[in-house]
Design a protein around this motif. Structure first.
Motif, PDB file in Angstrom:
ATOM      1  N   UNK A 199     -15.737 -12.656 -21.324  1.00 63.84           N
ATOM      2  CA  UNK A 199     -15.385 -11.500 -20.605  1.00 63.84           C
ATOM      3  C   UNK A 199     -15.089 -11.487 -19.043  1.00 63.84           C
ATOM      4  N   UNK A 200     -16.002 -12.148 -18.397  1.00 62.80           N
ATOM      5  CA  UNK A 200     -16.071 -12.189 -16.958  1.00 62.80           C
ATOM      6  C   UNK A 200     -14.810 -12.895 -16.519  1.00 62.80           C
ATOM      7  N   UNK A 201     -14.535 -14.077 -17.337  1.00 61.01           N
ATOM      8  CA  UNK A 201     -13.371 -14.944 -16.917  1.00 61.01           C
ATOM      9  C   UNK A 201     -12.113 -13.991 -17.131  1.00 61.01           C
ATOM     10  N   UNK A 202     -11.983 -13.339 -18.083  1.00 57.82           N
ATOM     11  CA  UNK A 202     -10.669 -12.393 -18.429  1.00 57.82           C
ATOM     12  C   UNK A 202     -10.779 -11.426 -17.306  1.00 57.82           C
ATOM     13  N   UNK A 203     -11.721 -10.928 -17.067  1.00 57.35           N
ATOM     14  CA  UNK A 203     -12.013  -9.887 -15.943  1.00 57.35           C
ATOM     15  C   UNK A 203     -11.369 -10.454 -14.532  1.00 57.35           C
ATOM     16  N   UNK A 204     -11.630 -11.675 -14.222  1.00 59.84           N
ATOM     17  CA  UNK A 204     -11.392 -12.266 -12.990  1.00 59.84           C
ATOM     18  C   UNK A 204      -9.746 -12.588 -13.041  1.00 59.84           C
ATOM     19  N   UNK A 205      -9.334 -13.120 -14.278  1.00 59.13           N
ATOM     20  CA  UNK A 205      -7.837 -13.513 -14.533  1.00 59.13           C
ATOM     21  C   UNK A 205      -7.117 -12.244 -14.318  1.00 59.13           C
ATOM     22  N   UNK A 206      -7.562 -11.227 -14.874  1.00 61.18           N
ATOM     23  CA  UNK A 206      -6.603  -9.863 -14.848  1.00 61.18           C
ATOM     24  C   UNK A 206      -6.707  -9.283 -13.334  1.00 61.18           C
ATOM     25  N   UNK A 207      -7.717  -9.361 -12.530  1.00 63.59           N
ATOM     26  CA  UNK A 207      -7.897  -9.131 -11.009  1.00 63.59           C
ATOM     27  C   UNK A 207      -6.843 -10.057 -10.161  1.00 63.59           C
ATOM     28  N   UNK A 208      -6.873 -11.403 -10.689  1.00 61.02           N
ATOM     29  CA  UNK A 208      -5.850 -12.232 -10.043  1.00 61.02           C
ATOM     30  C   UNK A 208      -4.451 -11.890 -10.319  1.00 61.02           C
ATOM     31  N   UNK A 209      -4.350 -11.637 -11.619  1.00 58.26           N
ATOM     32  CA  UNK A 209      -2.965 -11.230 -12.020  1.00 58.26           C
ATOM     33  C   UNK A 209      -2.530 -10.059 -11.363  1.00 58.26           C
ATOM     34  N   UNK A 210      -3.283  -9.072 -11.157  1.00 59.42           N
ATOM     35  CA  UNK A 210      -2.680  -7.597 -10.392  1.00 59.42           C
ATOM     36  C   UNK A 210      -2.687  -7.908  -8.953  1.00 59.42           C
ATOM     37  N   UNK A 211      -3.487  -8.860  -8.285  1.00 55.38           N
ATOM     38  CA  UNK A 211      -3.338  -9.164  -6.841  1.00 55.38           C
ATOM     39  C   UNK A 211      -2.169  -9.835  -6.560  1.00 55.38           C
ATOM     40  N   UNK A 212      -1.941 -10.927  -7.501  1.00 51.16           N
ATOM     41  CA  UNK A 212      -0.460 -11.329  -7.384  1.00 51.16           C
ATOM     42  C   UNK A 212       0.680 -10.599  -7.622  1.00 51.16           C
ATOM     43  N   UNK A 213       0.516  -9.665  -8.410  1.00 53.39           N
ATOM     44  CA  UNK A 213       1.658  -8.643  -8.624  1.00 53.39           C
ATOM     45  C   UNK A 213       1.856  -7.691  -7.399  1.00 53.39           C
ATOM     46  N   UNK A 214       0.875  -7.372  -7.000  1.00 47.22           N
ATOM     47  CA  UNK A 214       1.000  -6.455  -5.761  1.00 47.22           C
ATOM     48  C   UNK A 214       1.696  -7.060  -4.545  1.00 47.22           C
ATOM     49  N   UNK A 215       1.391  -8.457  -4.550  1.00 44.84           N
ATOM     50  CA  UNK A 215       1.772  -9.314  -3.622  1.00 44.84           C
ATOM     51  C   UNK A 215       3.452  -9.477  -3.528  1.00 44.84           C
ATOM     52  N   UNK A 216       3.611  -9.607  -4.868  1.00 40.73           N
ATOM     53  CA  UNK A 216       5.120  -9.916  -5.116  1.00 40.73           C
ATOM     54  C   UNK A 216       5.825  -8.525  -4.880  1.00 40.73           C
ATOM     55  N   UNK A 217       5.451  -7.173  -5.402  1.00 42.14           N
ATOM     56  CA  UNK A 217       5.808  -6.167  -5.089  1.00 42.14           C
ATOM     57  C   UNK A 217       6.100  -5.842  -3.481  1.00 42.14           C
ATOM     58  N   UNK A 218       4.969  -5.992  -2.772  1.00 42.69           N
ATOM     59  CA  UNK A 218       5.031  -6.006  -1.395  1.00 42.69           C
ATOM     60  C   UNK A 218       6.193  -6.615  -0.599  1.00 42.69           C
ATOM     61  N   UNK A 219       6.375  -8.050  -1.270  1.00 42.98           N
ATOM     62  CA  UNK A 219       7.294  -9.145  -0.654  1.00 42.98           C
ATOM     63  C   UNK A 219       8.706  -8.482  -0.818  1.00 42.98           C
ATOM     64  N   UNK A 220       8.919  -8.057  -2.132  1.00 41.08           N
ATOM     65  CA  UNK A 220      10.149  -7.507  -2.577  1.00 41.08           C
ATOM     66  C   UNK A 220      10.380  -6.284  -1.750  1.00 41.08           C
ATOM     67  N   UNK A 221       9.504  -5.310  -1.461  1.00 40.27           N
ATOM     68  CA  UNK A 221       9.734  -4.202  -0.665  1.00 40.27           C
ATOM     69  C   UNK A 221       9.970  -4.760   0.793  1.00 40.27           C
ATOM     70  N   UNK A 222       9.288  -5.573   1.402  1.00 38.80           N
ATOM     71  CA  UNK A 222       9.638  -6.094   2.778  1.00 38.80           C
ATOM     72  C   UNK A 222      10.996  -6.703   2.849  1.00 38.80           C
ATOM     73  N   UNK A 223      11.306  -7.400   1.754  1.00 38.28           N
ATOM     74  CA  UNK A 223      12.771  -8.045   1.747  1.00 38.28           C
ATOM     75  C   UNK A 223      13.890  -7.002   1.672  1.00 38.28           C
ATOM     76  N   UNK A 224      13.649  -5.940   0.942  1.00 39.77           N
ATOM     77  CA  UNK A 224      14.427  -4.770   0.695  1.00 39.77           C
ATOM     78  C   UNK A 224      14.562  -3.877   1.866  1.00 39.77           C
ATOM     79  N   UNK A 225      13.582  -3.724   2.650  1.00 37.92           N
ATOM     80  CA  UNK A 225      13.704  -3.266   3.865  1.00 37.92           C
ATOM     81  C   UNK A 225      14.543  -3.922   5.148  1.00 37.92           C
ATOM     82  N   UNK A 226      14.266  -4.983   5.106  1.00 33.31           N
ATOM     83  CA  UNK A 226      14.830  -6.068   5.954  1.00 33.31           C
ATOM     84  C   UNK A 226      16.186  -6.197   5.809  1.00 33.31           C
ATOM     85  N   UNK A 227      16.842  -6.221   4.485  1.00 29.23           N
ATOM     86  CA  UNK A 227      18.171  -6.202   4.149  1.00 29.23           C
ATOM     87  C   UNK A 227      18.873  -4.805   4.484  1.00 29.23           C
ATOM     88  N   UNK A 228      18.096  -3.673   4.466  1.00 26.84           N
ATOM     89  CA  UNK A 228      18.449  -2.374   4.718  1.00 26.84           C
ATOM     90  C   UNK A 228      18.845  -2.412   6.140  1.00 26.84           C
TER      91      UNK A 228
END
Length: 199
Positions: A46-75
């Motif tokens: 359970x702890x391993x799954x919880x840590x994996x989920x946390x890492x997945x969410x963190x990476x997802x947030x990073x990708x969203x932030x990168x996409x938003x920054x790229x979109x703002x720069x392009x605009x």
């Protein structure tokens, strides 16, 4: 002497006996029961799954932030390109009569259009540069160049451009557009020029 030796011997035996009695006993640990081992494994999974989920969410947030920054720069780049095109189409300078800093009527519409564009694109600042022809002293030409730049600056303020977004500088007779020594060249060199800066 014998009694003393006997006493020392007995004291030594007593001390050794006490030390042996205080020694820690080794405790043998036994393996957990199958039920406990299974429960421990479940908790680890359970702890391993919880840590994996946390890492997945963190990476997802990073990708969203990168996409938003790229979109703002392009605009921003697109907006700057539009602005540059619009300002270039209007022209990058206005010219003045000999020994004058009055804005000619034919340039008033151009400055009005520049003011509207500047008000639309609020992340752009502008330096207005004043120039003269080669006639007159260096000091006089620097002062006249400043009056020409200031005339354009004040005209744009009257049209609603924020004065904090503009500055002026005089180059006098430096940097002529045409280095020739005739009226055609002098007419080109008597100017105010607009240099844009993007934040």
């Amino acid at each position: 002497m014998k009694a003393r030796a006997i006493l020392l011997c007995m004291a030594s035996i007593l001390i050794l006996g006490l030390a042996a009695g205080c020694a820690k006993k080794r405790v043998e640990s036994s393996a957990p029961s199958p039920a406990v081992a299974e429960q421990m494994q479940e908790q680890q999974d359970k702890e391993k799954l919880r840590l994996e989920e946390q890492e997945r969410l963190r990476r997802e947030r990073e990708l969203q932030e990168e996409a938003l920054a790229a979109e703002k720069l392009a605009e921003k780049e697109e907006k700057q390109a539009e602005f540059k095109t619009a300002m270039t189409e209007l022209g990058n300078m206005i010219h003045f009569d000999f020994d004058s800093f009055e804005i000619k009527p034919e340039y008033r519409e151009l400055l009005q259009s520049k003011a509207e564009i500047l008000k639309t694109y609020d992340d752009v600042t502008m330096v207005i540069e004043g120039y003269c022809d080669e006639r007159g002293t260096e000091e006089y030409n620097l002062a006249l160049g400043e009056r020409r730049a200031r005339a354009a600056y004040e005209f744009l303020i009257l049209l609603g451009v924020d004065p904090e977004r503009m500055s002026i500088v005089s180059f006098g007779e430096e940097n002529p557009l045409d280095p020739a020594h005739n009226e055609t060249a002098w007419a080109k060199n008597r100017r105010a020029q607009f240099r844009l800066n993007y934040d």
